[in-house]
Design an enzyme around this catalytic site. Structure first.
Site, mmCIF file in Angstrom:
data_model
loop_
_atom_site.group_PDB
_atom_site.id
_atom_site.type_symbol
_atom_site.label_atom_id
_atom_site.label_comp_id
_atom_site.label_asym_id
_atom_site.label_seq_id
_atom_site.Cartn_x
_atom_site.Cartn_y
_atom_site.Cartn_z
ATOM 1 N N HIS A 125 0.855 -1.196 0.000
ATOM 2 C CA HIS A 125 0.000 0.000 0.000
ATOM 3 C C HIS A 125 0.887 1.241 0.000
ATOM 4 O O HIS A 125 2.034 1.209 0.445
ATOM 5 C CB HIS A 125 -0.946 0.019 1.203
ATOM 6 C CG HIS A 125 -0.243 -0.166 2.513
ATOM 7 N ND1 HIS A 125 0.156 -1.400 2.971
ATOM 8 C CD2 HIS A 125 0.145 0.724 3.466
ATOM 9 C CE1 HIS A 125 0.754 -1.265 4.142
ATOM 10 N NE2 HIS A 125 0.770 0.016 4.458
ATOM 11 N N HIS B 126 0.874 5.135 1.402
ATOM 12 C CA HIS B 126 0.231 6.131 2.274
ATOM 13 C C HIS B 126 0.197 7.477 1.554
ATOM 14 O O HIS B 126 1.216 7.924 1.002
ATOM 15 C CB HIS B 126 1.048 6.344 3.555
ATOM 16 C CG HIS B 126 1.120 5.158 4.452
ATOM 17 N ND1 HIS B 126 0.341 5.030 5.576
ATOM 18 C CD2 HIS B 126 1.888 4.035 4.410
ATOM 19 C CE1 HIS B 126 0.642 3.891 6.190
ATOM 20 N NE2 HIS B 126 1.575 3.271 5.505
HETATM 21 P P1 5GP Z 1 2.123 0.225 7.335
HETATM 22 O O1 5GP Z 1 2.636 0.436 8.734
HETATM 23 O O2 5GP Z 1 2.010 -1.246 7.012
HETATM 24 O O3 5GP Z 1 2.868 0.987 6.290
HETATM 25 O O4 5GP Z 1 0.684 0.859 7.321
HETATM 26 C C1 5GP Z 1 -0.475 0.174 7.683
HETATM 27 C C2 5GP Z 1 -1.562 1.204 7.890
HETATM 28 O O5 5GP Z 1 -2.818 0.543 7.830
HETATM 29 C C3 5GP Z 1 -1.499 1.918 9.225
HETATM 30 O O6 5GP Z 1 -1.396 3.323 9.020
HETATM 31 C C4 5GP Z 1 -2.795 1.515 9.917
HETATM 32 O O7 5GP Z 1 -3.349 2.559 10.669
HETATM 33 C C5 5GP Z 1 -3.683 1.120 8.760
HETATM 34 N N1 5GP Z 1 -4.674 0.112 9.073
HETATM 35 C C6 5GP Z 1 -4.456 -1.051 9.749
HETATM 36 N N2 5GP Z 1 -5.612 -1.768 9.845
HETATM 37 C C7 5GP Z 1 -6.558 -1.035 9.201
HETATM 38 C C8 5GP Z 1 -7.960 -1.241 8.972
HETATM 39 O O8 5GP Z 1 -8.567 -2.236 9.381
HETATM 40 N N3 5GP Z 1 -8.626 -0.264 8.267
HETATM 41 C C9 5GP Z 1 -7.977 0.858 7.805
HETATM 42 N N4 5GP Z 1 -8.725 1.754 7.133
HETATM 43 N N5 5GP Z 1 -6.668 1.087 8.023
HETATM 44 C C10 5GP Z 1 -5.965 0.161 8.709
#
Ligand code: 5GP
Ligand code: ZN
Length: 139
Positions: A101, A103
């Site tokens: 993903h 951000h």
């Molecule tokens: P990472 O740390 O993997 O780059 O980012 C994961 C992101 O996914 C985090 O910012 C977290 O808040 C978001 N996230 C985790 N679980 C969920 C969810 O169930 N729904 C949504 N909308 N965001 C999520």
């Protein structure tokens, strides 16, 4: 491919509801559940790719086009002062959801968002050798 235990597979394919700001055959863009700033969104492919290294190349190029379009709309709508695009790969780099993903993080004057790194000093010999090696491999 989908991963039935993956939260983003479930969200991207509509099994779990989300605030969706964009959707097409290959992607969903949703608001982050724990936003770093107002309007923090995530660009998520519908297929499961663990990270950048596993990502299909055509999905990779589409992802940035969608990121640009959505960030531009959000920027106008939110009247924010800047924008960060962030993409984490593996735990050490801050990845917590192991489904690729991007951000989209709107930035506001005096917000409390921090991405901290300490500037180092380039090792010229290392840079020269590595640049040459990678350039040759990718040629
Ligand atoms: P990472 O740390 O993997 O780059 O980012 C994961 C992101 O996914 C985090 O910012 C977290 O808040 C978001 N996230 C985790 N679980 C969920 C969810 O169930 N729904 C949504 N909308 N965001 C999520
Ligand atoms: Zn997944």
């Amino acid at each position: 491919m989908k991963d039935c235990n993956c939260i983003f597979c479930k969200i991207a394919n509509g099994e779990i509801p989300s605030y969706t700001v964009y959707e097409d055959d290959d992607f969903k863009v949703i608001f982050d559940i724990s936003p770093a700033s107002k309007g923090h969104a995530l660009v998520i492919p519908k297929e499961h790719y663990k990270n950048l290294f596993e990502l299909d190349e055509s999905i990779a190029s589409k992802a940035l086009v969608i990121a640009k379009k959505v960030a531009t709309e959000l920027s106008t709508e939110l009247d924010c002062d800047g924008f960060n695009l962030l993409q984490n790969n593996e735990e050490i780099a801050g990845q917590t959801v192991f489904h690729f993903h991007i951000h989209l993080i709107p930035r506001y004057k005096n917000d409390n968002v921090k991405f901290t790194t300490t500037p180092g000093e380039i090792d010229k010999e290392f840079a020269e050798k590595l640049a040459e090696k990678i350039k040759n491999k990718l040629a």
